[in-house]
Enzyme design. Structure first.
Site, mmCIF file in Angstrom:
data_model
loop_
_atom_site.group_PDB
_atom_site.id
_atom_site.type_symbol
_atom_site.label_atom_id
_atom_site.label_comp_id
_atom_site.label_asym_id
_atom_site.label_seq_id
_atom_site.Cartn_x
_atom_site.Cartn_y
_atom_site.Cartn_z
ATOM 1 N N ASP A 159 62.006 -53.266 -13.598
ATOM 2 C CA ASP A 159 62.648 -52.688 -14.778
ATOM 3 C C ASP A 159 64.124 -52.540 -14.430
ATOM 4 O OD1 ASP A 159 62.908 -51.433 -17.317
ATOM 5 O OD2 ASP A 159 62.920 -49.483 -16.324
ATOM 6 N N GLU A 180 62.088 -57.291 -17.164
ATOM 7 C CA GLU A 180 62.257 -56.960 -18.585
ATOM 8 C C GLU A 180 63.416 -57.730 -19.169
ATOM 9 O OE1 GLU A 180 64.107 -53.240 -20.643
ATOM 10 O OE2 GLU A 180 61.992 -52.780 -20.286
ATOM 11 N N ASP A 221 61.255 -45.279 -15.042
ATOM 12 C CA ASP A 221 61.591 -46.646 -14.624
ATOM 13 C C ASP A 221 60.486 -47.230 -13.745
ATOM 14 O OD1 ASP A 221 64.767 -46.495 -15.316
ATOM 15 O OD2 ASP A 221 64.050 -44.641 -14.404
#
Length: 216
Positions: free
Chosen positions: A7, A68, A141
């Site tokens: 992430d 991501e 996260d």
């Protein structure tokens, strides 16, 4: 298959590793966060994240890295930092000879919770449940990194099938174009009639079916 999910973020970059099991089962391996100090120059912050991701790759030896994909956001500065970290992660993966898969937040949420607009709390709760963790991963996260890895475990078979179907379609189209070109040459450069084009397409499909779709 072992997946390392990332992430991306400059201050906190979530990192999580899961393993795909039989069916849709997934197993927890590790989770953490790579941090960089806001007072450091940008290049030093990116290097800090890169070094940490490299350590995770060396330690867990994943088969693929899932990152991501952020395509829009109101905070331009955050988008820039996220994009820069994503690029660094992709570079680390390339140096390690690993493929990189990008998944949008909505794809991750839909895969993990069944709802593309799910909130962070719902994603964290489902990640905790799916991986059988005693406590929710923190900060968010870290949970998002695990969600990315889970998403890839479940989406990769579909992505592979779509890529194979596209490759087959492109191959069939190439055969069709070659047969049309051959028919045009036989007519001295004149454009083949609709009937001849249909016949060429049919012959290409028959040849492709006999020589291979079922054999692969």
């Amino acid at each position: 298959m072992r997946v390392l999910g990332v992430d991306p973020g400059l201050t906190r970059c979530g990192i999580g590793v899961v393993e795909a099991g039989a069916g849709r089962t997934v197993g927890f391996v590790d989770v953490g966060v790579a941090r960089s100090r806001p007072d450091l120059p940008l290049e030093r912050r990116l290097l800090t994240v890169a070094d940490e991701v490299e350590r995770w790759v060396a330690r867990h030896r994943p088969d693929v890295i899932a990152v991501e994909r952020v395509f829009s956001q109101n905070n331009v500065r955050t988008v820039m930092g996220t994009a820069q970290v994503s690029g660094v992660v992709a570079l680390v993966a390339a140096r390690a000879g690993l493929p990189v898969a990008f998944h949008t937040p909505s794809e991750v949420k839909a895969a993990v919770t069944g709802e593309g607009r799910a909130g962070k709390a719902q994603v964290t709760a489902m990640v905790t449940r799916l991986l059988g963790l005693d406590a929710p991963p923190k900060p968010a996260d870290a949970a998002d990194a695990l969600a990315l890895a889970i998403c890839h475990c479940w989406r990769s078979p579909m992505i592979d099938r779509m890529a194979q179907a596209q490759a087959r379609a492109e191959e069939l189209a190439a055969v069709h174009r070659a047969r049309l070109a051959e028919a045009q040459r036989e007519q001295g450069g004149a454009r083949p009639s609709a009937a001849q084009q249909w016949a060429a397409a049919r012959a290409a499909a028959d040849a492709r079916s006999a020589g291979g779709w079922g054999a692969r």
